[in-house]
Design a protein around this motif. Structure first.
Motif, PDB file in Angstrom:
ATOM      1  N   ASP A 128      -4.230   5.247   3.451  1.00 14.74           N
ATOM      2  CA  ASP A 128      -4.513   6.600   3.338  1.00 14.74           C
ATOM      3  C   ASP A 128      -5.876   6.953   2.942  1.00 14.74           C
ATOM      4  OD1 ASP A 128      -4.715   6.212   0.841  1.00 14.74           O
ATOM      5  OD2 ASP A 128      -2.675   6.901   0.349  1.00 14.74           O
ATOM      6  N   ASP A 129      -6.393   8.067   2.858  1.00 14.44           N
ATOM      7  CA  ASP A 129      -7.986   8.037   2.506  1.00 14.44           C
ATOM      8  C   ASP A 129      -8.364   7.578   1.417  1.00 14.44           C
ATOM      9  OD1 ASP A 129      -7.943   9.551   5.058  1.00 14.44           O
ATOM     10  OD2 ASP A 129      -7.718  11.384   4.319  1.00 14.44           O
ATOM     11  N   SER A 130      -7.490   7.686   0.322  1.00 14.49           N
ATOM     12  CA  SER A 130      -7.807   7.289  -0.724  1.00 14.49           C
ATOM     13  C   SER A 130      -8.158   5.629  -0.853  1.00 14.49           C
ATOM     14  CB  SER A 130      -7.109   7.671  -1.925  1.00 14.49           C
ATOM     15  OG  SER A 130      -5.578   7.016  -1.737  1.00 14.49           O
ATOM     16  N   GLU A 131      -7.444   4.901  -0.131  1.00 19.95           N
ATOM     17  CA  GLU A 131      -7.272   3.731  -0.176  1.00 19.95           C
ATOM     18  C   GLU A 131      -8.589   3.122   0.671  1.00 19.95           C
ATOM     19  OE1 GLU A 131      -2.393   2.382  -0.203  1.00 19.95           O
ATOM     20  OE2 GLU A 131      -3.525   3.080   1.486  1.00 19.95           O
TER      21      GLU A 131
ATOM     22  N   HIS B 286     -10.379   0.093  10.994  1.00 20.07           N
ATOM     23  CA  HIS B 286     -10.413   1.428  11.027  1.00 20.07           C
ATOM     24  C   HIS B 286     -10.785   2.106  12.284  1.00 20.07           C
ATOM     25  CE1 HIS B 286     -10.992   5.729  10.318  1.00 20.07           C
ATOM     26  NE2 HIS B 286     -10.256   5.563   9.290  1.00 20.07           N
TER      27      HIS B 286
ATOM     28  N   SER C  15       0.828  -1.466  -0.066  1.00 24.34           N
ATOM     29  CA  SER C  15       0.120   0.063   0.103  1.00 24.34           C
ATOM     30  C   SER C  15       1.040   1.274   0.135  1.00 24.34           C
ATOM     31  CB  SER C  15      -1.011  -0.142   1.246  1.00 24.34           C
ATOM     32  OG  SER C  15      -0.242   0.268   2.397  1.00 24.34           O
ATOM     33  N   ALA C  16       0.081   2.557  -0.098  1.00 18.90           N
ATOM     34  CA  ALA C  16       1.050   3.812  -0.263  1.00 18.90           C
ATOM     35  C   ALA C  16       1.858   3.970   0.939  1.00 18.90           C
ATOM     36  CB  ALA C  16      -0.082   4.937  -0.159  1.00 18.90           C
ATOM     37  N   ARG C  17       1.659   3.517   2.151  1.00 19.33           N
ATOM     38  CA  ARG C  17       2.548   3.704   3.310  1.00 19.33           C
ATOM     39  C   ARG C  17       3.141   2.387   3.707  1.00 19.33           C
ATOM     40  NH1 ARG C  17      -2.352   7.011   6.540  1.00 19.33           N
ATOM     41  NH2 ARG C  17      -2.031   9.026   5.492  1.00 19.33           N
TER      42      ARG C  17
END
Length: 249
Positions: free
Chosen positions: A198-201, A171, A111-113
């Motif tokens: 992140d928010d988009s994910e 979450h 993922s992004a992070r």
């Protein structure tokens, strides 16, 4: 005294078998077993194979296998754990505990992070290690099936493939999960990285049918969250489900 359980990739059937590799090493070197000792073999087909050791050496294990049986340790609920990869031994811990908790499959995610980046060689080594972690956990906990551990993939790609009856993403601002009138046959759990999705994910997960799930007022670590979430799912719909509920495909 508990009879040791040992995994082997070999096909098993009643009769005499000679095993090599990890099975022989584990019995002869690690456990120091001898002729006459009892062992339970399993190869992932869902059955336990009781056996008596005829000869135990460092490189070869000869056994007499008896009639197999189903140990009854599998959950009726198929759980797929989508776990964003974490550093160090945290991913090993998540895989070990998820195996003990009865998951069907584990999908490592990027993922992004995500702070883990794997080239093809490192990916091959990590997959081999993760598979051995799952095998060792199955030996310890009494499972006769080993979760499928898939090759890592991008989170966005995985979301498009999920079609489980219940889809949940962890979450801290989500809602507590509750029982349903019907019992699902499959669940997909999405666990983010140490820095969270992140928010988009989260938006992409929501579009793919993942409901946000909170497990209390505290933020759980990425390797702790799957243990709590899987335990909750097993309580509601799996190992401890009541026999009176209908089943939803």
């Amino acid at each position: 005294m508990r009879i040791p359980r040992i995994h082997t990739p070999e096909a098993l059937a009643p009769g005499e078998h000679t095993l090599a590799g990890n099975a022989a090493h584990h019995a002869g070197t690690v456990l120091r077993m001898n002729a006459g000792d009892r062992v339970v073999l399993f190869n992932g087909d869902g059955l336990d194979y009781p056996a008596e050791i005829l000869e135990a050496g460092r490189k070869r294990l000869t056994v007499h296998v008896e009639s197999p049986h189903d140990p009854g340790t599998e959950s009726p609920l198929a759980i797929t754990l989508g776990q964003v990869m974490s550093r160090g031994d945290r991913m090993d811990y998540a895989i070990q505990k998820a195996t003990e908790m009865g998951v069907t499959a584990i999908q490592p995610l990027d993922s992004a992070r995500c702070e883990v980046r794997l080239n093809p060689e490192r990916e091959r080594k990590r997959l081999k290690n993760w598979q051995q972690v799952a095998i060792s956990a199955a030996e310890q906990c009494g499972r006769a099936r080993i979760p499928t551990i898939h090759s890592p993939m991008k989170l966005a790609d995985w979301l498009t493939h999920c079609d489980d009856a219940v889809r949940l993403v962890l979450h801290h601002e989500g809602q507590p999960v509750r029982g349903q009138d019907t019992t699902p046959t499959s669940v997909a759990l999405l666990i983010g990285p140490e820095g969270g999705l992140d928010d988009s994910e989260f938006d992409a997960a929501a579009e793919a049918g993942f409901a946000p799930l909170a497990l209390g007022p505290r933020v759980l670590r990425t390797e702790t969250a799957p243990v709590a979430a899987i335990g909750l799912c097993q309580w509601l719909w799996g190992d401890f489900q009541s026999s009176g509920k209908e089943t939803a495909e």
